[in-house]
Write an enzyme that holds these catalytic residues in place. Sequence first.
Site, PDB file in Angstrom:
ATOM      1  CG  ASP A  71      62.438  58.641   4.091  1.00 67.69           C
ATOM      2  OD1 ASP A  71      62.309  57.639   3.368  1.00 67.69           O
ATOM      3  OD2 ASP A  71      63.532  59.009   4.552  1.00 67.69           O
ATOM      4  CG  HIS A  76      64.737  55.138   2.525  1.00 74.24           C
ATOM      5  ND1 HIS A  76      64.532  56.466   2.798  1.00 74.24           N
ATOM      6  CD2 HIS A  76      65.965  55.051   1.976  1.00 74.24           C
ATOM      7  CE1 HIS A  76      65.603  57.156   2.421  1.00 74.24           C
ATOM      8  NE2 HIS A  76      66.489  56.318   1.920  1.00 74.24           N
ATOM      9  CB  SER A 113      69.304  57.707   2.697  1.00 79.19           C
ATOM     10  OG  SER A 113      68.790  58.171   1.501  1.00 79.19           O
TER      11      SER A 113
END
Length: 713
Positions: free
Chosen positions: A119, A172, A496
């Site tokens: 990630d 994220h 995600s």
Amino acid sequence: MFRAITSLLVLTCATIFNVYPTYADELKTYIVHLSSPEGQEFTPSHDREEWYKSLLSKSASITHPKPGFASKMSAEQARVLENMEELHTTRSPSFLGLQKNSFRKSSNNGKGIIIGLLDSGITPGHPSFNDKGVPPPPAKWKGKCELPGCNNKLIGIRNFINGSLPIDEDGHGTHTSSTAAGSPVDNANVFGNANGTATGMAPLAHLAMYKVCGVMSCQGSVMLAGMDAAIEDGVDIISLSVGARISKFYTDELAIGSFAAIQQGIFLSGAAGNLGPEITSLLHEAPWILTVGASTIDRQVRTTVSLGNKKLLDGESVYQNENFNHKFRPLVYPGKDGDKDASMCTEGSLDHIDVKGKVVICDQGLIIGPERSMVVKDAGGAALIITNDILYGETIKAGAYVLPASNVGYKEGLEIKKYLNSTCSPVATILFRGTILGVKSAPQVASFSSRGPNSASPGILKPDIIGPGVDILAAWPNSVDNKTTKATFNIISGTSMSCPHLAGTAALLKSAHPEWSPAAIKSAIMTTATHVSLDGHAIRDGFNKLPADIFTIGSGHVNPSKANDPGLVFDIQPDDYIPYLCGLGYTPKQVQMIVRKTVSCLKTIPEAQLNYPSFAVSLTRGDSKTYSRKMTNVGLANSTYTIKDISAPDGVTVIVGSGFQELSFTEMHQKLEYEVQFTWHHGDEVKVRYGQGHMTWVSGRYSVRTPFAFTFE
Ligand SMILES: *[C@@H]1O[C@H](CO)[C@@H](O)[C@H](O)[C@H]1NC(C)=O
Ligand SMILES: *[C@@H]1O[C@H](CO)[C@@H](O)[C@H](O)[C@H]1NC(C)=O
Ligand SMILES: *[C@@H]1O[C@H](CO)[C@@H](O)[C@H](O)[C@H]1NC(C)=O
Ligand SMILES: *[C@@H]1O[C@H](CO)[C@@H](O)[C@H](O)[C@H]1NC(C)=O
Ligand SMILES: *[C@@H]1O[C@H](CO)[C@@H](O)[C@H](O)[C@H]1NC(C)=O
């Protein structure tokens, strides 16, 4: 040496206030052409916008096919566990039935399992990564920390991006990590809403971050390097909220890397992608990955649009301000005269439009998200209504907007614009309804969730499963509202977000059943999935509110505690994929690129013959296809399974081979095989291109469901 391929990264969702092409909402997507030996150029991400525009222009014609793990616990761990029983979690784990659930105990909350994530980095020191009650990592762990701040929760941080630190400059990776295995943190909320205890799916599991994405891109070669490192370090589960649209597995670094992972017994969860509702828009089409679509949970942070004609239309926004005066204000739509930029309130587009003190309508374009609300605020707007376009349909999201706002569905948006047109002095306001729990339409598949059919392997049904991916509250590096400096959280949406929910679920299952293979864990999750929402209705598609079809929902919505006791599993060993890959028409050399060993391809099987927990069958008129499946008993030693229900579209018959209608197991881990014949009858009129059905084996408390997807050629 790497092949020239198109890597399309889907790192989804963010709320930092940047202008395209940086992060934006769950459509945050990068298209990166890797350098080929011939030196192909890096292409800017505008392709995506072009694609989207072309989609919009043809949107009217879019076709929509139809045992306890008996280990000793320390007193502290026991206390942590005990407290978890009463958590008012910030929702998704409890929505998945993990509150006050014996499965939490039998799985020890994922204790001893290591989840690796590829990630954008992570935020060491965030309260979600505290290690209270988490034991040291198992002895096999070989990973390392390239940043200070590691502990028993966050056991590895490695960076594969030149010229940066493995900290999370985006948010994220921090969000996905805490969703998979964050420690409990009280009073987690965004702008005071969705308040509760934030906890990951597997709160006692360990986390390892492999930073493979820079601010602008994730390259295939870098992702493969990160994957290889994770395998070498000794992770048990890999969560892939990144991915690429590809057509051949041997050109997909993540398919290649993940095959090496399953050869080591590592389970992989991959985001299905955010390119829905267009069909054939999936990432992670390989059968050795669990491909996860996104669905809603039963929580909304509701705001209601109140129109001058007394109509009330519900929407969502996390920002709710007690001091906002709910009087009617003039309603304006900057895009009324056809100005595309103004319709989406892009930066600069409101310069010559008077929106001061008004309620402004902005269309949900490619990247409209909370960042766009800054434009309206800076222009003096009093409030914002974000109307979904036809593709976004009825999936609404509680964005962290910076002023009173409401994101409303496509139909509601049309109604607001109709009212605007109907009067010379339209007025509106926004009402704050706060956090609503128990929304009965959940789960509902997100409109943006990518859909099948599978293009790289049409004989394998994808996506495999859906899980929470809309309005997910999880850890964030910095405060969204600049007010607090400590525990910071954010609510974002995307596949995600659903992917780490399934990575965490797999960690719980692996902890409860250390002997299960990655394919067995996958099978357990798929055959026990649910198909109804809280209101008892077939799970709907957020695109159009109709029942979601099989290419949207796959096997259904994850039900972790049922997956813990599936009765039977469809197991697959890594070498079983070799005849399958040869059967895809790949040359031995191409198969070798994936399996990294010498292959002859003397044996091939049709794709649909792989021992997969679902069927994707392609038929021509009069055609009949027979496939077999082998089930392994992981339930009760003596158990007899019979077929409870079997369904197929008109014109198609499904027959389970004679002598196979009953399967009697007499011991654990026994394997029994059965055959299924699918026939499209001569003369029968099948007017649609796609169809669906399912069959269920039942025995006592066990119910093993396998869905069928049909493509009529
Ligand atoms: C990073 O730097 C190393 C050493 O300079 C180089 O070999 C590698 O290709 C670089 N990777 C990327 C993705 O730029
Ligand atoms: C969140 O909930 C906790 C526990 O109920 C409470 O003490 C706290 O004040 C709440 N925070 C907000 C912002 O509502
Ligand atoms: C509102 O009027 C505009 C023309 O000014 C038209 O293009 C649009 O379709 C109308 N919208 C609705 C929802 O009636
Ligand atoms: C938070 O602070 C940053 C930096 O000062 C600023 O750019 C951003 O707009 C602020 N966000 C909000 C919601 O006020
Ligand atoms: C299963 O049934 C067989 C005979 O029907 C019996 O011998 C065996 O002990 C049973 N096993 C269990 C675990 O009950």
